[in-house]
Scaffold this active site. Structure first.
Site, PDB file in Angstrom:
ATOM      1  N   GLU A 171     -33.029  46.426  83.258  1.00 43.26           N
ATOM      2  CA  GLU A 171     -34.126  45.646  82.630  1.00 43.26           C
ATOM      3  C   GLU A 171     -34.921  46.480  81.625  1.00 43.26           C
ATOM      4  OE1 GLU A 171     -36.409  43.647  85.714  1.00 43.26           O
ATOM      5  OE2 GLU A 171     -34.694  42.425  86.284  1.00 43.26           O
ATOM      6  N   TYR A 237     -34.131  35.081  88.837  1.00 49.96           N
ATOM      7  CA  TYR A 237     -34.841  34.746  90.076  1.00 49.96           C
ATOM      8  C   TYR A 237     -35.530  33.422  89.820  1.00 49.96           C
ATOM      9  CZ  TYR A 237     -34.333  39.675  91.360  1.00 49.96           C
ATOM     10  OH  TYR A 237     -33.837  40.913  91.664  1.00 49.96           O
ATOM     11  N   GLU A 283     -28.462  40.788  89.538  1.00 50.38           N
ATOM     12  CA  GLU A 283     -29.600  40.467  90.413  1.00 50.38           C
ATOM     13  C   GLU A 283     -29.789  38.962  90.346  1.00 50.38           C
ATOM     14  OE1 GLU A 283     -33.279  42.644  90.057  1.00 50.38           O
ATOM     15  OE2 GLU A 283     -32.216  44.475  89.488  1.00 50.38           O
TER      16      GLU A 283
HETATM   17  O1  AHR Z   1     -35.183  43.009  92.867  1.00 51.89           O
HETATM   18  C1  AHR Z   1     -36.522  43.281  92.605  1.00 51.89           C
HETATM   19  C2  AHR Z   1     -36.768  43.719  91.162  1.00 51.89           C
HETATM   20  O2  AHR Z   1     -36.538  42.630  90.316  1.00 51.89           O
HETATM   21  C3  AHR Z   1     -35.855  44.788  90.623  1.00 51.89           C
HETATM   22  O3  AHR Z   1     -36.302  46.060  90.921  1.00 51.89           O
HETATM   23  C4  AHR Z   1     -35.892  44.550  89.156  1.00 51.89           C
HETATM   24  O4  AHR Z   1     -34.700  44.941  88.498  1.00 51.89           O
HETATM   25  C5  AHR Z   1     -36.171  43.059  89.027  1.00 51.89           C
HETATM   26  O5  AHR Z   1     -37.191  42.793  88.134  1.00 51.89           O
END
Ligand code: AHR
Length: 493
Positions: A171, A237, A283
């Protein structure tokens, strides 16, 4: 009545098992107190929690990403080798804690071997130098009579680790990142890292640092790094208190995969790149509760979250030609399917779809026809966090379905998420081929309500129920309960 129509000739492609991979970061209680707890009666001689390993193994994760995440951008890997008493304790800037360095590269490789997974290392492109990245590859994979390879041997590891997968930073576009870069600066820096790392071991494969798959950052990075990388990483996410927004949120992964595939196609065409480039969704998860307030990120997952996770996995199966690696973030305690305390653990709701997919979904994805009722979100319901908030409001099918078959076309695995909060849906499952579905077994993940969570007090509030079905034929009817995930396994006769 809904319809699920299966035609064995309509193949999408091969499902890469690496989409069931995991991720561990030095964050909160993921490593320390999660997978690793020295002097615990629950740990083995390496300090690895045995109960955690017993829970991890059924997930059959092909790859494990480490050591971060944001953590990696301030991590000097050489702090984590040699005698443990001599390793420095450091201020940890990403999550504002302290790092003991008692779990380092040698412990990580040992852990991967013990649970039967392959390592995937992300290098520090924040405070880390070219020399450090080069040395890390040499320490892991070097076979010559050279300093870092000899240091590995001196530390008791004669044979090289042969780590194939190397992420070029994490990131690096983010304000929260130690050493944030512009896309152009990232490309320049990543090329230099890639050169020295690949000169050290030509067999390694790189993963470039992407954003959400459709941003300017992704385009510039792909244009700059296409000739170096095999995979382009994107992160996602999502999640929401609103039930429907939550369970439909995986549609954002679908859009990212469609758009990033288009970008990859253009760049490969324009630059005449012969090698394939695939997406590493390295992720992904539901994460919306424990964000700023709690830096340990100990999200407690509801049944609704488990349904969203199942829909994510369905998205990866549908886009199996684009996404070849996906790493659930993370594995233990930190936004994770496994939750520990000093005495034991419980499995969070999201553990169950993850295990069922990894255990039962088969090699080939089919392009299945689905007819079911739909739902349209209102603009107020679309509340996923940045950078994934793009208003696609539907309509979304209540039944989210993927179908896989084995290479000899004798077995089927059908994954169905019924996202309807209140109603069961009966579907006719039809084979277009003149064959019979037989020996059908249903594995159902469900609970009293979508809000239900598992906990130490109620570890099985959301669980898997297995039923052998007395159904056979070219067409069968099955009723999917409200707010449920069902995986049907069947033989074809
Ligand atoms: O998974 C939690 C965090 O989310 C990680 O450290 C980062 O890469 C992302 O923003």
């Amino acid at each position: 009545m809904s319809k699920i129509k299966i035609d064995l000739e309509r193949k999408i492609g091969n499902v890469d098992r690496r989409i069931y991979s995991g991720f561990i970061e030095h964050l909160g209680r993921c490593i320390y107190g999660g997978i690793y707890e020295e002097n615990s009666p629950l740990s083995d001689e390496h300090g690895f929690r045995k109960d955690v390993m017993d829970a991890v193994r059924p997930l059959r994760m092909p790859l494990l990403r480490w050591p971060g995440g944001n953590f990696v951008s301030g991590y000097h890997w050489t702090d984590g080798i040699g005698p443990k008493e001599e390793r420095p304790r450091r201020i940890e800037l990403a999550w504002h804690t302290e790092e003991s360095n008692r779990f380092g590269i040698d412990e990580f490789i040992e852990y991967c071997r013990t649970i039967g997974t392959e390592p995937y290392i992300c290098v520090n492109m924040g405070t880390g130098t070219l020399d450090e990245a080069q040395a890390w590859v040499e320490y892991c994979n070097g076979t010559g009579n050279t300093y870092w390879a000899n240091l590995r041997r001196q530390n008791g590891h004669e044979e090289p680790y042969n780590v194939v997968y190397w992420g070029l930073g994490n990131e690096m576009y983010g304000r929260w990142q130690i050493g944030m870069l512009s896309a152009e600066d990232y490309v320049k820096k990543a090329i230099e890292f890639a050169k020295v790392m690949q000169w050290t071991d030509p067999n390694i494969q790189f993963i470039s640092c992407g954003l959400n798959g459709w941003s300017d950052w992704d385009r510039i990075v792909l244009e700059g790094l296409a000739s170096f990388v095999r995979y382009h990483s994107i992160h996602i996410y999502t999640g929401s208190e609103d039930y429907y927004s939550n369970v439909f949120s995986a549609h954002q992964a679908e859009r990212a995969l469609r758009n990033s595939q288009a970008m990859i196609d253009i760049v490969r065409y324009e630059q005449n790149i012969e090698h394939p480039i695939h997406i590493a969704y390295d992720e992904w998860n539901i994460w919306y509760r424990m964000r700023e307030a709690d830096t340990r990120l100990e999200e407690k997952y509801s049944l609704a979250d488990a349904l969203a996770v199942a829909s994510y996995l369905n998205s990866f199966i549908r886009h199996c030609n684009t996404v070849k690696i996906a790493n659930l973030a993370q594995l233990v305690n930190v936004i994770a399917p496994i939750f520990t305390n000093e005495q034991g653990l419980f499995l969070q709701t999201i553990y169950h779809p993850l295990r069922l997919f990894s255990e039962h979904m088969l090699e080939t994805a089919l392009d299945v026809f689905v007819d079911s009722e739909t739902y349209t979100l209102s603009p107020e319901q679309e509340v996923s966090p940045w950078p994934h908030r793009v208003g696609d409001l539907g309509p979304f099918k209540m039944l989210d379905v993927t179908v896989t078959c084995d290479t000899s076309e004798r077995e089927l695995a059908i994954a169905v998420v019924n996202r309807d909060r209140d109603h069961a849906h009966t579907a006719t499952i039809q084979l277009t081929d003149p064959a019979t579905l037989t020996g059908v077994v249903a594995y159902e993940v469900n609970g009293k309500s979508p809000e239900v969570i598992n906990s130490f007090e109620q570890p099985h509030a959301v669980n898997v129920q297995e039923h052998r079905l007395d159904l056979e034929g070219q067409n069968i009817n099955y009723t999917f309960a409200p707010h449920s995930f069902t995986l049907l396994r069947a033989r074809l006769a």
